[in-house]
Structures are given as C-alpha cells and as structure tokens.
Enzyme design. Structure first.
Site, PDB file in Angstrom:
ATOM      1  CD  GLU A  26      -3.058  -0.866   0.015  1.00 35.48           C
ATOM      2  OE1 GLU A  26      -2.673  -0.388  -1.067  1.00 35.48           O
ATOM      3  OE2 GLU A  26      -4.230  -1.223   0.209  1.00 35.48           O
TER       4      GLU A  26
ATOM      5  CB  THR B  86      -5.205   6.373  -1.698  1.00 33.94           C
ATOM      6  OG1 THR B  86      -6.070   5.566  -2.500  1.00 33.94           O
ATOM      7  CG2 THR B  86      -5.437   6.018  -0.246  1.00 33.94           C
TER       8      THR B  86
HETATM    9  N1  HSE Z   1      -8.707   3.621   4.816  1.00 33.67           N
HETATM   10  C1  HSE Z   1      -8.128   4.046   3.558  1.00 33.67           C
HETATM   11  C2  HSE Z   1      -8.509   5.492   3.327  1.00 33.67           C
HETATM   12  C3  HSE Z   1      -8.670   3.174   2.470  1.00 33.67           C
HETATM   13  O1  HSE Z   1      -9.683   5.816   3.480  1.00 33.67           O
HETATM   14  O2  HSE Z   1      -7.635   6.289   2.990  1.00 33.67           O
HETATM   15  C4  HSE Z   1      -8.100   3.497   1.123  1.00 33.67           C
HETATM   16  O3  HSE Z   1      -8.560   2.534   0.205  1.00 33.67           O
END
Ligand code: HSE
Length: 316
Positions: A132, A188
């Site tokens: 990630e 993200t």
């Molecule tokens: N929890 C993470 C966010 C998930 O909301 O940034 C990203 O897929």
C-alpha cells in the site's frame, strides 16, 4: 528453494472504512477480483499486467504493489529466486475498491504457498500492507486485511497487527456506483491529505458509537444496524467535496431502500448496503446512478455481495 514452481491465486476487490471505521473496517467483495499467476524464474522480478482493468498499472516492480510485496518477502526470507508475476486485473485502480490491495494480498498469499513459509494471516497482512505504500504512501491495512480474510474485518490494532474477522449476513447485498471522473494520480494519498489532523470529542464519540454498533451488526447478523451505523463525522465530511453528487447519491439510495451508504475507501466509488430480503438491488442501483447524474456525472453501477478472501486456484 520453492516447493512449487507456479501458483494461481484469486484476490477480491474490497471496500474500506464503511463509514465510521477509517483504516479499521474492511469488507471483501465477491466481484470484481484479480487473478494472479506467480511462476518461478531464474532471477529478478518481472510484472506483466493483463485484463480489463490493466490501464494505469505500473510494471516496474518497485512501483507495483505486487512487486513491492514480492521484493519484501524474497528479502526477508533470503529467497534467491526470480519470479514472473502475471496479474489479470479485474479490480480497476483509482476507484476505491482496493485494486492495489488485491494484487498485494495475492502475492503475499501465493508466495506463502509457493515457498511453504507458514505465515499466519496477520503476517500475510503485514507483508501485503507494504504494497500500500506504493499506492497510498501509507501502510493502511483495511483493504489488504479484507482481501486476505474475506467477509468483514476489524483491525483492532496495527502494532502488532490484531485482526477480528466476522462473517457477513447471507442476505447482505452491496450496490456499488463508480462515478466517471477524471483519473486523479496518487488519489488515496491526496484523499488522505485533506483529512483533519485533530478531531473534537463530540465527533470522536459519534464515530466510536457508530463503529461499535456496526461491529455488533456484523456479529449478530443485523443488516439494518450495519446500515444505520454507516455514518461518519470525520473522514467523509472532509472528502465529500471530491465526489460530486455525494449527498444526492446518499439521499436517493436511502430513499430507494438502502440501509446505509458510504464512500468506498478513499472513493470516489460509493457503496450502499441492502438486505436482499427487503430491498431490490436494481432500485438502489438506479437511485445511485441518478444521484450522480443529478450532479452532472455519469456512473457505472453494479451489484455484488460480501465475498471470500484470497483463494488458491492452482498449484504445480
Ligand atoms: N482507509 C483508507 C482510506 C482506504 O480511506 O484512505 C483506502 O482505500
């Protein structure tokens, strides 16, 4: 040396946060999914990407989430082999359905089998979360945990990883709407940069109450409670401006029979939870599509269900 020369693994799309559970809640989806084939080679890591969702996926192993995970595992276990990783991409990147997590989880799980590493599920999550960093700049583990375990997960603790796994109620359905918005590179990372650094006590209380209720909803199979608990006072309000039509989609899906609506992960997709016994998926999907349309955005909609985690399809 590997015990197997080839493994083929399925890894599911996932939805994260589900409203109040930022970086804590994740759920695996039956559809879409990635299929990843790992073959032993002489040396180096080679990534090949195929499939309907391959656009925009890097093949440089240091930039590809699957490559990053493979590099970590080979290094940690001093495995002196090469690998060819063929990714048949079903989960489109950049839409909030855990595309990077699916490939990362597939590789961690696949190499565990290939080299008989005897990694626990928590260790698989730890390795998968490394992937990630390549896409989000942070090792958030909600998507990868759901991709590994399947169904619904709660990350109780990040250090050390402690994950609670719960089955989803059989009649729970998930309506997904993917708005057609211009691709946002490093989406993200950007969606995390807009989040507040501090949270007031009233918002903390709100989110703890809703998150706890959602956990009870899954533990007792109460879809109405799961849906009602899909509300977040902290992250969604900060991100809503990134999703034109967010409020419309929410209101219209609830009116059409959904029990709860949330941004899927960092968005821009949105999910609506229904009970198949009392609501028609097609009605909710149409409402979501129209919600986006009212904001001038077209959206692709589809229906899916909570699904299983990474699965070994072939080994030789
Ligand atoms: N929890 C993470 C966010 C998930 O909301 O940034 C990203 O897929």
């Amino acid at each position: 040396m590997p015990l197997l020369s080839k493994v083929v693994v399925m890894a599911p799309a996932t939805t994260a946060n589900l409203g109040p559970g930022f970086d804590v809640f994740g759920m695996a989806l039956e559809y879409p999914y990635d299929k990843v084939t790992i073959t032993k080679a002489d040396d180096g890591i080679k990534i090949e990407v195929y499939g309907t969702a391959k656009e925009g996926i890097p093949t440089d192993p240091s930039k590809n989430t699957a490559g990053v995970v493979a590099e970590h595992i080979l290094k940690e276990f001093s495995l002196k082999v090469g690998l060819v990783i063929k990714i048949e991409k079903g989960v489109r990147p950049g839409i909030g359905l855990g595309s990077s997590a699916a490939s990362a989880a597939a590789v961690a799980f696949g190499l565990n089998h290939m080299f008989d590493l005897k990694l626990s599920y928590e260790q698989l999550v730890r390795f998968s979360a490394k992937g990630e960093i390549a896409s989000a700049g942070f090792e958030h583990a909600d998507n990868v945990s759901a991709a590994i375990y399947g169904d619904f997960v709660i990350i109780k603790s990040y250090n050390p990883f402690e994950i609670i796994h719960l089955k989803a109620p059989p009649s729970l359905g998930v309506c997904v709407a993917v708005p057609k918005l211009p691709a946002l590179p490093k989406k993200t990372e950007k969606a995390r940069a807009v989040l507040p650094k501090m949270v007031s006590m009233d918002k903390l209380t709100y989110n703890v109450g809703h998150a706890a209720s959602m956990a009870v909803g899954f533990a007792t199979g109460n879809i109405k409670l799961i849906g009602n608990a899909m509300s977040d006072a902290v992250v969604e309000p900060a991100r809503a401006f990134m999703i034109p039509g967010y409020n419309n989609v929410k209101d219209m899906a609830l009116k059409a029979g959904a029990y709860g609506v949330a941004i899927s992960g960092a968005g821009p997709s949105m999910i609506a939870v229904i009970d198949e016994n009392s609501s028609a998926p097609s009605k909710v999907l149409k409402a979501m599509e129209e919600g986006f349309k009212a904001a001038g955005v077209s959206a692709e909609v589809f229906y899916t269900k909570p699904g299983k985690g990474v699965t070994l399809l072939e080994a030789e």
